[in-house]
Each structure stands twice: as structure tokens, then as C-alpha cells.
Design a protein around this motif. Structure first.
Motif, PDB file in Angstrom:
ATOM      1  N   ALA A 257       1.100  -0.977  -0.389  1.00 43.40           N
ATOM      2  CA  ALA A 257      -0.442  -0.004   0.039  1.00 43.40           C
ATOM      3  C   ALA A 257       1.090   0.927  -0.118  1.00 43.40           C
ATOM      4  O   ALA A 257       0.681   2.535  -0.237  1.00 43.40           O
ATOM      5  N   ASN A 258       2.070   1.461   0.634  1.00 43.21           N
ATOM      6  CA  ASN A 258       2.737   2.354   0.708  1.00 43.21           C
ATOM      7  C   ASN A 258       3.213   2.645  -0.781  1.00 43.21           C
ATOM      8  O   ASN A 258       3.171   3.808  -1.175  1.00 43.21           O
ATOM      9  N   MET A 259       3.663   1.058  -0.937  1.00 44.47           N
ATOM     10  CA  MET A 259       4.115   1.803  -2.268  1.00 44.47           C
ATOM     11  C   MET A 259       3.818   2.525  -3.503  1.00 44.47           C
ATOM     12  O   MET A 259       3.405   3.080  -4.208  1.00 44.47           O
ATOM     13  N   LEU A 260       2.090   2.007  -3.577  1.00 40.52           N
ATOM     14  CA  LEU A 260       1.120   2.267  -4.577  1.00 40.52           C
ATOM     15  C   LEU A 260       0.668   3.978  -4.272  1.00 40.52           C
ATOM     16  O   LEU A 260       0.035   4.431  -5.366  1.00 40.52           O
ATOM     17  N   GLU A 261       0.634   4.386  -2.458  1.00 40.75           N
ATOM     18  CA  GLU A 261       0.575   5.477  -2.289  1.00 40.75           C
ATOM     19  C   GLU A 261       1.536   6.358  -2.869  1.00 40.75           C
ATOM     20  O   GLU A 261       1.810   7.689  -2.945  1.00 40.75           O
ATOM     21  N   ALA A 262       2.966   6.387  -2.448  1.00 40.64           N
ATOM     22  CA  ALA A 262       4.032   6.776  -2.854  1.00 40.64           C
ATOM     23  C   ALA A 262       4.223   6.832  -4.616  1.00 40.64           C
ATOM     24  O   ALA A 262       4.595   7.921  -5.025  1.00 40.64           O
ATOM     25  N   ILE A 263       4.633   6.187  -5.394  1.00 42.62           N
ATOM     26  CA  ILE A 263       3.833   5.995  -6.656  1.00 42.62           C
ATOM     27  C   ILE A 263       2.523   7.293  -7.395  1.00 42.62           C
ATOM     28  O   ILE A 263       2.892   8.013  -8.016  1.00 42.62           O
ATOM     29  N   ASP A 264       1.414   7.026  -6.671  1.00 43.44           N
ATOM     30  CA  ASP A 264       0.175   8.302  -6.531  1.00 43.44           C
ATOM     31  C   ASP A 264       0.772   9.564  -6.783  1.00 43.44           C
ATOM     32  O   ASP A 264       0.431  10.210  -7.800  1.00 43.44           O
ATOM     33  N   ARG A 265       1.085   9.536  -5.671  1.00 43.14           N
ATOM     34  CA  ARG A 265       2.682  11.096  -5.594  1.00 43.14           C
ATOM     35  C   ARG A 265       3.925  11.360  -6.058  1.00 43.14           C
ATOM     36  O   ARG A 265       4.813  12.735  -6.076  1.00 43.14           O
ATOM     37  N   GLY A 266       4.055  10.478  -7.737  1.00 46.49           N
ATOM     38  CA  GLY A 266       5.356  10.558  -7.921  1.00 46.49           C
ATOM     39  C   GLY A 266       6.303   9.820  -7.798  1.00 46.49           C
ATOM     40  O   GLY A 266       7.210  10.732  -8.856  1.00 46.49           O
ATOM     41  N   ILE A 369      -5.445  -1.928  -2.891  1.00 51.08           N
ATOM     42  CA  ILE A 369      -5.241  -1.771  -1.620  1.00 51.08           C
ATOM     43  C   ILE A 369      -6.015  -2.154  -0.198  1.00 51.08           C
ATOM     44  O   ILE A 369      -5.846  -2.758   0.179  1.00 51.08           O
ATOM     45  N   PRO A 370      -7.584  -1.970  -0.234  1.00 52.18           N
ATOM     46  CA  PRO A 370      -8.152  -3.233   0.725  1.00 52.18           C
ATOM     47  C   PRO A 370      -7.631  -4.059   0.248  1.00 52.18           C
ATOM     48  O   PRO A 370      -8.087  -5.434   1.116  1.00 52.18           O
TER      49      PRO A 370
END
Length: 376
Positions: A257-266, A369-370
């Protein structure tokens, strides 16, 4: 090194690109398996290349400097030849390892004094020496020496730490520009943004780093004790300043989940010991949730380990068999767990890239993510 930004999202900062190095191309976003001492724990290099399909791995300057040492690495012709890995390698500077020694290190203007965790011997890492060591290692991407303050550091500590890191960075950058690679190929130097959890310090650091004009930039000092939402906020603050035409590397993160959120932020590049460490402890990540392979519920489950998995271990072995290996403390269990998790992490990156290109990354991320965090 060259970075080609190929696709961007309309509704987020997620992007897909390609990094070209002397040892091959890297499609981003990418997860980089951690091979601290010239070995990704419990995984053969052949499996890393053919099954995991790792495009780049990490080594660590602190650990490789202490063992096997720079003399042996130089004699071998660099880390690629020493470990039999022909694809790109990134090396961390050892700053985080020195930070983690706590009682056994002292930070001074000249550099970081520390005692070896192996034999207690005393050593000094200067910004210049760390560049020299990474020249001998021969990594495609080397990192600057920095101080990594704890996520709970107060403002005064974080401020003075950042000033020291920036002075070290200038010295390391000058040394890098004044030297050349030893093995006939070019290397790249990534500076590191610090500043703890203070937006104004993060902005100052990001601007300082961006102004250097390096071929790529890193974001350090996160996932070290601060709340997850604060980590995401700091990524956004930094990526508003770091140049969009250079790859952005988020160090030491993290969960799927951290990785996908980081990707979402560039963010373009990430690493973490979690997939191999958790895999060796029987925690396996899947697209449908998390498996605890020591759980009694798998004792007579003869279905494939992960029917949707991309590794040969997912289809060659049943959940019952893998649980038996973990309960019996067989070494094969560690190999299966590490390989499965690494394959999952790289597959997750492939899927993220595909959805960025197709234009529905944000929608896919919210839906997946869920599922990823669900305990099976």
C-alpha cells in the motif's frame, strides 16, 4: 544514465518511464530488491533474473566496505562481476546503517565515525570516501552520504542535521564530478532530500538537491517512525520541487500500500527489505490479501500456494506443503517465501505501470489497496 518519462496520469502525479544505464534499462515505477551484502537473502541470482525478473537490485556501501572489503571488490572487477549479476545495481551510501548504530557512532563536520558491528573496529566515512568506495564497488547508481534523523526528531535537531547533510552533499558531489568510474562504464550520483517531518526543511532540502542538477534524486529519512500520513505529506511537499524530468527514488519504503501511495505522488523507484524478511517469516503477500503460512488453517489445504501468482513456487507447491516447511523450519521455506514475495512486488509494479499507461491508475489503486491489506 538517461530517464525517459513516457506516460503521466491526468488525475494524479503517477508516471511511467524508463531509466537507461550501462547495465540495462529499468521500466518505472520499479521496486528494487535489497541485496545488502551482495546477496538478496535466500534467492539465487538466476532466480532473481529469470523468475523474479528484478531489473535492478541494491547493495550497501557500509556492509560491503566492511566485508568483503574494497580490496577484494576491486580485484574482482566490481560488484557486478563479484556476485555474478549483469543488470543494474544501486548502492546506498551507508548513512542509514551508521544512523542505526546510534551508540557506536559520532557525527562530525569531517564525516561519520563509527565502530564496526562485526569486530568493533573504528572507521570514518567522509562524503569523499563514500564516493571513492562506491567507485570501487562499481554500482550504476551511487548515493550521497547523509544523516538520517529519527522521524520523531525535534525541529532543532532536524535543522542542524539538514545543514550538515547539505554540506556533506556538496563535498560528495564535488568528489563525484572530479573522479571517474574504474571499470569502463559510467556511474550516476543521487543526492538525498532530508528534513525529517518539517515541511519548510523538506522544501529547503529539495531545492538544494534540485539545484545540483544530478541525473536523479532520492527522498530519505521517511518510514523511520513518523505516522504514515505524514510520510505521504512529505513526499508531496518534496515532489512539488524535485524536477519532473529526473527519476525520484523513495528510500526504504515499504508495504504494498505504501508503494502504491508513493507512486500516486510521483515516486519512480523504491526499495525495502520487507518482501524478503517477511517472506522468510512466513508472511506472504498476494493480490487477494496476506497469508500467514504458519496458520493451522493451511495444514490440509492442497490448493496452489497462490493461484494468481507469477512465480513457479506459486504453482509448484501447495499451501499445506509450504506450511509444513515453515513449521518444520526447513530452509526451503525461506527460499519459497522470499521468492514469492519478490515476484509479487515486481508484479505489483508491472500492474501499476500498466494502469498508469491505460489511464486508470487512481481508480485501480483505490480498489486494490483494501484487497492487499486483507488477512486471509
Amino acid at each position: 544514465m538517461n530517464f525517459n518519462l513516457q506516460h503521466t496520469c491526468a488525475d494524479s502525479a503517477a508516471r511511467a518511464g524508463m531509466i537507461s544505464t550501462a547495465h540495462g534499462d529499468i521500466l518505472t515505477p520499479i521496486f528494487m530488491p535489497v541485496g545488502t551484502v551482495a546477496s538478496v537473502k535466500a534467492v539465487h541470482q538466476r532466480d532473481l533474473a529469470d523468475d523474479v525478473k528484478a531489473q535492478i537490485i541494491l547493495g550497501n556501501t557500509y556492509h560491503l566496505y566492511l566485508r568483503p572489503g574494497t580490496e577484494i571488490l576491486h580485484q574482482a572487477g566490481g560488484l557486478h562481476r563479484f556476485m555474478g549479476w549483469e543488470r543494474p545495481i544501486l548502492t546506498d551510501s551507508g548513512g542509514f546503517q551508521v544512523f542505526s548504530l546510534a551508540a557506536n557512532r559520532k557525527l562530525k563536520e569531517e564525516g561519520a565515525w563509527f565502530r564496526s558491528h562485526i569486530d568493533g573496529s573504528k572507521h570514518l566515512f567522509t562524503p569523499e570516501k563514500v564516493v571513492d568506495i562506491q567507485r570501487i564497488i562499481g554500482s550504476d547508481i551511487m548515493m550521497a552520504l547523509d544523516e538520517c534523523p529519527p522521524g520523531t526528531a525535534d525541529y532543532d535537531y532536524a535543522y542542524h542535521s539538514l545543514q550538515l547533510t547539505q554540506r556533506w552533499l556538496k563535498r560528495g558531489w564535488d568528489r563525484f564530478k572530479a573522479t571517474e568510474g574504474l571499470y569502463g562504464f559510467s556511474q550516476t550520483f543521487f543526492p538525498i532530500v532530508q528534513g525529517c517531518t518539517y515541511p519548510e526543511l523538506r522544501r529547503e532540502s529539495a531545492k538544494f538537491v534540485a539545484d545540483l542538477g544530478a541525473e536523479g534524486n532520492a527522498i530519505g529519512g521517511l518510514a523511520v517512525g513518523e505516522p504514515t500520513e505524514v510520510m505521504y505529506d512529505m513526499i508531496e511537499v518534496v515532489n512539488e520541487i524535485l524536477p519532473a524530468d529526473k527519476p525520484r527514488y523513495l528510500m526504504g519504503v515499504g508495504t504494498p500500500a505504501n508503494m502504491l501511495e508513493a507512486i500516486d505522488r510521483g515516486v519512480d523507484m523504491m526499495d525495502c527489505v520487507m518482501p524478503t524478511r517477511n517472506g522468510r517469516n512466513g508472511m506472504l503477500f498476494t493480490m487477494n490479501g496476506i497469508l500467514n503460512m504458519r496458520n493451522l488453517k493451511w495444514a490440509n489445504d492442497f490448493s496452489p500456494l497462490d493461484p494468481d501468482g507469477t512465480s513457479f513456487v506459486d504453482h509448484a507447491y501447495s499451501r499445506a506443503y509450504v506450511r509444513h516447511l515453515f513449521v518444520s523450519q526447513e530452509l526451503l521455506a525461506l527460499q519459497i517465501g522470499a521468492i514469492h514475495n519478490l515476484c509479487f512486488y515486481l508484479h505489483l509494479m508491472d500492474e501499476a505501470r500498466r494502469h498508469i499507461i491505460e489511464g486508470d491508475f487512481s481508480q485501480w489503486k483505490r480498489a486494490i489497496i483494501p484487497q492487499l491489506t486483507h488477512r486471509l
